[in-house]
Design an enzyme around this catalytic site. Structure first.
Site, PDB file in Angstrom:
ATOM      1  N   HIS A  22       4.098 -27.865  60.163  1.00  0.00           N
ATOM      2  CA  HIS A  22       3.687 -26.903  61.178  1.00  0.00           C
ATOM      3  C   HIS A  22       2.387 -27.278  61.867  1.00  0.00           C
ATOM      4  CE1 HIS A  22       7.128 -24.905  59.654  1.00  0.00           C
ATOM      5  NE2 HIS A  22       7.189 -24.408  60.872  1.00  0.00           N
TER       6      HIS A  22
ATOM      7  N   GLU B 202      19.807 -23.060  61.193  1.00  0.00           N
ATOM      8  CA  GLU B 202      18.875 -24.090  60.706  1.00  0.00           C
ATOM      9  C   GLU B 202      19.080 -24.461  59.244  1.00  0.00           C
ATOM     10  OE1 GLU B 202      14.766 -22.916  61.187  1.00  0.00           O
ATOM     11  OE2 GLU B 202      15.162 -20.855  60.606  1.00  0.00           O
TER      12      GLU B 202
ATOM     13  N   ASP C 268      14.350 -27.707  60.679  1.00  0.00           N
ATOM     14  CA  ASP C 268      14.823 -27.401  59.330  1.00  0.00           C
ATOM     15  C   ASP C 268      16.218 -27.945  59.090  1.00  0.00           C
ATOM     16  OD1 ASP C 268      12.817 -26.096  57.807  1.00  0.00           O
ATOM     17  OD2 ASP C 268      12.902 -24.445  59.237  1.00  0.00           O
TER      18      ASP C 268
HETATM   19  C1  PEP Z   1      13.162 -25.314  63.310  1.00  0.00           C
HETATM   20  O1  PEP Z   1      13.288 -25.273  62.087  1.00  0.00           O
HETATM   21  O2  PEP Z   1      13.687 -26.172  64.028  1.00  0.00           O
HETATM   22  C2  PEP Z   1      12.324 -24.311  63.987  1.00  0.00           C
HETATM   23  C3  PEP Z   1      12.293 -24.217  65.287  1.00  0.00           C
HETATM   24  O3  PEP Z   1      11.561 -23.518  63.206  1.00  0.00           O
HETATM   25  P1  PEP Z   1      10.185 -23.959  62.499  1.00  0.00           P
HETATM   26  O4  PEP Z   1       9.857 -25.343  62.946  1.00  0.00           O
HETATM   27  O5  PEP Z   1       9.168 -22.963  62.879  1.00  0.00           O
HETATM   28  O6  PEP Z   1      10.558 -23.899  61.051  1.00  0.00           O
HETATM   29 MG    MG Z   2      12.699 -23.484  60.994  1.00  0.00          MG
END
Ligand code: PEP
Ligand code: MG
Length: 768
Positions: free
Chosen positions: A364, A606, A630
């Site tokens: 993140h 996801e 994910d």
């Molecule tokens: C993902 O998993 O692609 C997504 C958009 O969510 P995050 O990256 O916040 O887990």
């Molecule tokens: Mg995600």
């Protein structure tokens, strides 16, 4: 033997330099094996030889002097064959090379084990004995285990030690060192390093030196006095509740802080120039280690108390330092395991680069870096991050290079690169008001992912057509407790207002995994497979309902809200979440008199289970959005946050592409809108592939939007379809990446992934 192994690994992991690591290894392994000699030879890249780096048993004068060419001697043989060599009579072996200066003539038996890290032979660990006997299989297995366990620490210490050496030799002068990490947000940042260390973690305190020794001592004494005061008031609060013995312990701990004890040792080290935090953590950790080794279980347990005492003092020292440090004009944020909450400590407008030792381009922190348009490098595992405070650093977000104390030539090259990038961005800005339509007339909607306040301006500047993903957890990170319903309403209202009449897709809280809230810690062995996203929301309806109510209230009169549910893996979860949303909507509109338009509600695809339920999900929601970040990690079983396996994480893997194809087809079959909001959508190659797979709505960070638009405005849908078709038939991710890079490597397009260099060029690995 297991206990010795654990001890060695523990000691090595808390050592701070390569010589220290090696000294511990040779001393402890020799003693565990009761051998005459234990030595470590490491490969010297510059000299292309194996050098004796540490020994217990041979003459210490030979350290650094005994050097063997590749394949020379038994050491060279072990390294070349990449397997152990166990000999009763080493001196009879044809490869035996005798070095008089070592004094090794009386030793006949030999056991050499290669030290291998990430498929690379770093060196050889050698045991020697006077008696002519083969080492037992059990002993050999022990040494193999030790070497496998320690290779990472050696690789890390080797790289970090190199900088330390350079830094001390070149004090005052420019001594450049280049480290390599995972490029995670493009661009070039030049600034000065500001360190962020995890609070009160003794092991992660970097080694720092100071010049103002009296100020450091004063800060240290203040911290000690504060902890003594805290301990006394804690003690008096417990009087009568503890036994006399237990009570006496408080006094012992307070006395440990005195000048005659730990306090005194630390003052000594500060007088030598060490920073208080570094000196304190070294001394405390040494004592903790000593206690952990004690035979007596009672005394062994005291290690935890000393560690706790250490953390208390450290916490005061860190507070003291925060107040004292002036921040540079251009900040490169550097830390061991950076998370978005680190941004709370600095003025974000001065941030020009981010470097984290842990994490990968899908963590993140990396996503936040991209959202901010700040060059970011994750997984710079060999960077001696604790030693670069205040250094000038260049962050090359295209190649993953982190350059500490760059030379003038290097700086000039990068300033030139920054100029080129600026020109490219200026060029791209011309596309701001141009619609995203392929040359054969197919429109693609480009949406943005948001979360930080700064994203709003960037998104509006890029003229996004809507917000495909608003990560609500990001404003939650920046606080000290869960925001109340009205605080949340204000935050959401700001987003909805900024984009109205365009829609904003607000994702409900997606914490867990690598997104821990400071005030809601979740300690799990396997957090990505644990309590995450919707699972937490459904287990805590009070948190979920508050959030939904806040979103709905914020949308009153604007009517541009869409709600999205993360991590859905079953119909039961989806139905329960929809029920709660309906309940909140009913309460507000029927019981509390709000005039709110019912928002569209969608689910993220996801997790692999969702891939097989797209039709069922699609029938009961208004839209679906694929989270490729994910989805890729779960399909490929590659932790998106782990730099060790980052090379295996690739959204262009044929398995991911086939899953994406299936999702699109299933969604189309039930007439449900499907978009992609993972990072793949913001990568020009990924975007073309998605277009080819039939996706027409892509959501990405604002900084990627014009690059993607530029790409899609130059590639026909027909061409994209053909590329995707061929990619789907390929058998490995690297082949797909190469194929797409080559196919789209036209001069006008290649610049989109790396200005100044051809698209397929990637930088070499770590060089120091
Ligand atoms: C993902 O998993 O692609 C997504 C958009 O969510 P995050 O990256 O916040 O887990
Ligand atoms: Mg995600």
């Amino acid at each position: 033997m297991l206990a010795s192994l654990r001890n060695i690994v523990q000691e090595v992991n808390s050592a701070r330099s390569l010589p220290e690591v090696l000294t511990i290894i040779v001393r402890e392994v020799r003693s565990a094996m009761q051998a005459g000699v234990c030595s470590v030879y490491l490969f010297d890249e510059a000299d292309q030889r194996y050098v004796l780096m540490a020994t217990e048993g041979l003459r210490s004068e030979s350290i650094g002097k005994v050097r063997l060419a590749m394949r020379e001697g038994l050491v060279g043989l072990v390294a070349a064959r990449e397997e152990p060599l166990n000999l009763e009579n080493a001196d009879k072996h044809p490869n035996y090379a005798y070095f008089e200066e070592t004094g090794e003539s009386p030793f006949h038996s030999f056991l050499g084990v290669p030290i291998i890290h990430h498929r690379k032979v770093l060196g050889v660990l050698v045991l020697q004995q006077e008696t002519r006997r083969k080492f037992k299989a059990k002993e050999e297995a022990f040494v193999v285990t030790v070497c496998a366990q320690l290779s990472g620490a050696i690789a890390h210490a080797e790289a970090t030690g190199a900088l330390r050496q350079l830094a001390s030799v070149g004090r005052g002068k420019t001594r450049e060192a280049v480290f390599h990490g995972i490029p995670s947000s493009p661009g070039v940042g030049i600034g000065r390093a500001v360190l962020v260390s995890s609070s009160a973690d003794l092991a992660s305190v970097p080694e720092r030196f100071v010049t103002d020794i009296p100020a450091e001592i004063e800060m240290f004494r203040f911290a000690l006095e504060s902890v003594k005061k805290d301990m006394r008031s804690l003690g008096s609060g417990l009087e009568g509740k503890l036994s006399t013995d237990e009570f006496a312990l408080f006094e012992v701990y307070i006395r440990l802080l005195d000048d005659r004890s730990l306090g005194g040792e630390v003052i000594e080290a500060i007088l030598q120039g060490k920073a208080a935090q570094s000196a304190w953590s070294s001394v405390v950790l040494q004592h903790v280690r000593a206690f952990r080794k004690m035979e007596d279980p009672y005394l062994r347990e005291r290690a935890a108390d000393i560690n706790d005492l250490g953390r208390r003092v450290l916490s005061y020292l860190q507070d003291g330092q925060k107040k004292n440090l002036p921040l540079p004009r251009r900040i490169i944020l550097v830390g061991e395991d950076l998370s978005a909450s680190a941004l709370a400590d600095i003025p974000v407008e001065r941030l020009v680069g981010i470097v984290s030792v842990r994490g990968s381009s899908n963590s993140h922190m990396a996503i936040v870096g991209r959202a901010l348009g700040v060059p970011t490098i994750m997984g710079a595992v060999d960077l001696p991050w604790g030693e670069v405070e205040g250094h000038e650093i260049i962050v090359d977000g295209f190649s993953g290079d982190v350059i500490s104390r760059p030379s003038r030539t290097m700086r000039r090259t990068y300033i030139q690169r920054q100029r080129e990038e600026k020109l490219l961005l200026k060029d791209l800005e011309k596309l701001r008001d141009v619609p995203c339509v392929t040359p054969d007339g197919f429109p693609v909607s480009l949406w943005v992912n948001t979360g930080l306040r700064q994203d709003i301006a960037a998104a509006l500047k890029a003229s996004a057509e809507g917000v495909g993903l608003y990560r609500t957890e990001i404003p939650f990170f920046m606080r000290t407790s869960f925001p109340t319903e009205s605080q949340q309403t204000a935050i959401y209202r700001e987003q909805l207002q900024a984009f109205a009449p365009q829609f904003v897709t607000m994702r409900t809280l997606d914490i867990g995994g690598d997104k821990a809230l400071p005030y809601f810690p979740i300690e799990e062995e396997n957090p990505f497979l644990g309590w995450r996203g919707i699972r937490i929301s459904l287990d805590h309806p009070e948190i979920f309902l508050t959030q939904i109510r806040a979103m709905l209230r914020a949308s009153e009169g604007l009517n541009n809200l869409r709600i999205m549910l993360p991590m859905i893996s079953s119909m039961a979860e989806l139905e329960r979440a929809l029920e709660l949303i309906q309940r909140a909507y009913g309460e507000l509109s029927q019981e509390e008199g709000y005039n709110i338009q019912r928002p569209e509600v969608g689910a993220m695809i996801e997790v692999p289970a969702a891939v097989y339920q797209v039709k069922e999900f699609g029938r009961c929601v208004d839209f679906l959005s694929v989270g490729t970040n994910d989805l890729t990690q779960y399909l490929l079983a590659v932790d998106r946050n782990n730099p060790r396996v980052a090379n295996l994480y690739n959204t262009l893997h044929p398995a991911v592409l086939r899953a994406l194809k299936s999702i699109q087809e299933q969604a189309a079959a039930v007439h449900c809108e499907v978009s992609v909001c993972g990072e793949m959508a913001g990568d020009p190659l990924g975007a073309v592939t998605l277009l080819g797979l039939g996706y027409e709505h892509l959501s990405m960070s604002a900084n990627s939007l014009l690059k993607v638009k530029s790409m899609l405005n130059q590639v026909t849908k027909e061409e994209a379809k053909n590329l995707a078709k061929r990619a789907l038939r390929m058998s490995d991710a690297d082949a797909v990446t190469q194929f797409l890079s080559d196919a789209l490597n036209r001069p006008a397009l290649s610049k989109l992934y790396r200005p100044g260099l051809p698209a397929s060029t990637s930088s070499a690995s770590a060089k120091t």
